[in-house]
Design a protein around this motif. Structure first.
Motif, short mmCIF file in Angstrom:
data_model
loop_
_atom_site.label_atom_id
_atom_site.label_comp_id
_atom_site.label_asym_id
_atom_site.label_seq_id
_atom_site.Cartn_x
_atom_site.Cartn_y
_atom_site.Cartn_z
N GLY A 49 0.78 -1.23 0.00
CA GLY A 49 0.00 0.00 0.00
C GLY A 49 0.81 1.28 0.00
N ALA A 50 2.15 1.18 -0.01
CA ALA A 50 2.99 2.39 0.01
C ALA A 50 3.02 3.04 -1.37
N ASP A 51 3.15 4.36 -1.38
CA ASP A 51 3.35 5.10 -2.63
C ASP A 51 4.84 5.26 -2.93
N VAL A 52 5.62 5.43 -1.87
CA VAL A 52 7.07 5.62 -2.00
C VAL A 52 7.77 4.61 -1.09
N VAL A 53 8.75 3.93 -1.63
CA VAL A 53 9.55 2.97 -0.86
C VAL A 53 10.99 3.49 -0.84
N VAL A 54 11.49 3.75 0.36
CA VAL A 54 12.84 4.29 0.52
C VAL A 54 13.78 3.17 0.93
N LEU A 55 14.77 2.89 0.10
CA LEU A 55 15.75 1.86 0.41
C LEU A 55 16.88 2.49 1.22
N ALA A 56 16.92 2.14 2.50
CA ALA A 56 17.90 2.75 3.42
C ALA A 56 18.71 1.68 4.12
N VAL A 57 19.09 0.65 3.36
CA VAL A 57 19.90 -0.43 3.92
C VAL A 57 21.35 -0.24 3.51
N LYS A 58 22.24 -0.97 4.14
CA LYS A 58 23.66 -0.88 3.81
C LYS A 58 23.88 -1.32 2.36
N ALA A 96 20.57 -8.42 -2.00
CA ALA A 96 19.72 -9.45 -1.41
C ALA A 96 18.38 -8.88 -0.99
N VAL A 97 18.37 -7.68 -0.43
CA VAL A 97 17.12 -7.04 0.00
C VAL A 97 16.22 -6.78 -1.20
N CYS A 98 16.80 -6.24 -2.27
CA CYS A 98 16.01 -5.92 -3.46
C CYS A 98 15.45 -7.17 -4.12
N GLY A 130 26.70 4.23 -3.74
CA GLY A 130 27.37 3.32 -4.64
C GLY A 130 26.51 2.32 -5.38
N ILE A 131 25.20 2.42 -5.27
CA ILE A 131 24.32 1.48 -5.97
C ILE A 131 23.65 2.21 -7.13
N SER A 132 23.98 1.84 -8.35
CA SER A 132 23.48 2.54 -9.53
C SER A 132 22.04 2.17 -9.84
N CYS A 133 21.40 3.00 -10.64
CA CYS A 133 20.04 2.70 -11.09
C CYS A 133 20.01 1.42 -11.91
N ALA A 134 21.05 1.20 -12.71
CA ALA A 134 21.11 -0.02 -13.52
C ALA A 134 21.10 -1.26 -12.64
N SER A 135 21.85 -1.22 -11.54
CA SER A 135 21.88 -2.35 -10.61
C SER A 135 20.52 -2.53 -9.95
N LEU A 168 15.35 -5.21 -9.17
CA LEU A 168 13.93 -4.91 -8.91
C LEU A 168 13.06 -4.99 -10.15
N GLY A 169 13.69 -4.98 -11.33
CA GLY A 169 12.94 -4.88 -12.57
C GLY A 169 12.78 -3.42 -12.96
N PRO A 170 12.41 -3.13 -14.22
CA PRO A 170 12.24 -1.75 -14.67
C PRO A 170 11.16 -1.05 -13.86
N ARG A 171 11.48 0.17 -13.38
CA ARG A 171 10.51 0.89 -12.55
C ARG A 171 10.99 2.31 -12.32
#
Length: 272
Positions: free
Chosen positions: A63-72, A78-80, A99-104, A109-112
């Motif tokens: 149900g979230a509109d925005v998901v913020v990835l705030a992990v190491k 693995a989280v994604c 250090g985590i690019s959009c391509a990664s 996660l798949g295109p999004r």
């Protein structure tokens, strides 16, 4: 922002500062959630910030509109990969992991719609600055949402190219440490000149704060401000000439280039 439901994956210091900043701006706590595998961290977030917390990431993003990835960064892949099946196509994902690019991220996660951010540690005091880059899937409304999110802890500046994230890392991401190093050096120098350490430290800290405020609030650039306080043949000129004779500007160029290069290297390593 009260119409936007935001989930934080990871509830560490940076996530807590963002949540605290949003709450301070009047965002309703009911629209904020956080997940974290550490029970003590979840309890702290609930106790201090009053938002709902989850152990399960999949439950947190529902149900979230925005998901913020705030992990190491080391845990991001693995989280994604575990989270990907539970994300809706309409959800905006904002990554604040270095250090985590959009391509990664798209590979995992798949295109999004993705926004990649590089905040810095003064964000913990809501005095930070963040560089933001949006991929082609991000709508104008989602750009606004991401900007409001990062503005909760300081200044948010958009970048035209993702490669500029490495420069942001070098300038502002690592930047606080450069100023801390200068404060250390000036404090030691003050001691050598006969000042008590506490006095030298306080003089240096307050001078740094005052100079930063002058630079921010002035209608002229830093070079002009420097000229205005550098009287010919005066004490400031003697110090500035010594800095320049030692190659100060060239050393700063080299240092930031090294940081940007290392940022690019880490992105390549962490994105595999």
């Amino acid at each position: 922002m009260n119409d936007i439901r935001i989930t934080f994956i990871g509830a560490g210091n940076m996530a807590a500062s963002l949540i605290g900043g949003l709450c301070a701006q009047g965002v309703d706590k009911s629209v904020l959630r956080a997940s974290d595998p550490n029970e003590q961290q979840r309890q702290r977030i609930t106790r201090e910030l009053g938002i709902a917390t989850f152990e399960d990431n999949a439950a947190a993003v529902e149900g979230a509109d925005v998901v913020v990835l705030a992990v190491k960064p080391q845990s991001m892949k693995a989280v994604c990969q575990a989270l990907a099946p539970h994300l809706a196509a309409s959800q905006l994902v904002v990554s604040i992991a270095a250090g985590i690019s959009c391509a990664s991220l798209e590979q995992w996660l798949g295109p999004r719609a993705l926004v990649r951010c590089m905040p810095n540690t003064p964000s913990l005091l809501r005095q930070g600055v963040s560089g933001l880059y949006a991929n082609g899937g991000v709508s104008n409304e989602q750009r606004s949402q991401a900007e409001q999110l990062l503005s909760a802890v300081g200044l948010a500046l958009w970048l035209d190219e993702e490669a500029q994230i490495d420069a942001v890392t070098a300038v502002s991401g690592s930047g606080p440490a450069y100023f801390f190093l200068l404060i250390e050096a000036m404090t030691r120098a003050g001691e050598k000149l006969g000042l008590p350490r506490e006095v030298a430290e306080r003089l240096t800290q307050q001078t740094a704060l005052g100079a930063a405020r002058m630079a921010i609030e002035s209608d002229v650039d830093a070079a002009e401000l420097r000229r205005r306080v550098t009287s010919p043949a005066g004490t400031t000129e003697a110090a500035i000439k010594t800095f320049q004779a030692g190659g100060f500007e060239a050393l700063v160029d080299q240092a930031l280039a090294a940081a940007a290069h290392r940022s690019a290297e880490l992105a390549d390593q962490l994105g595999r």
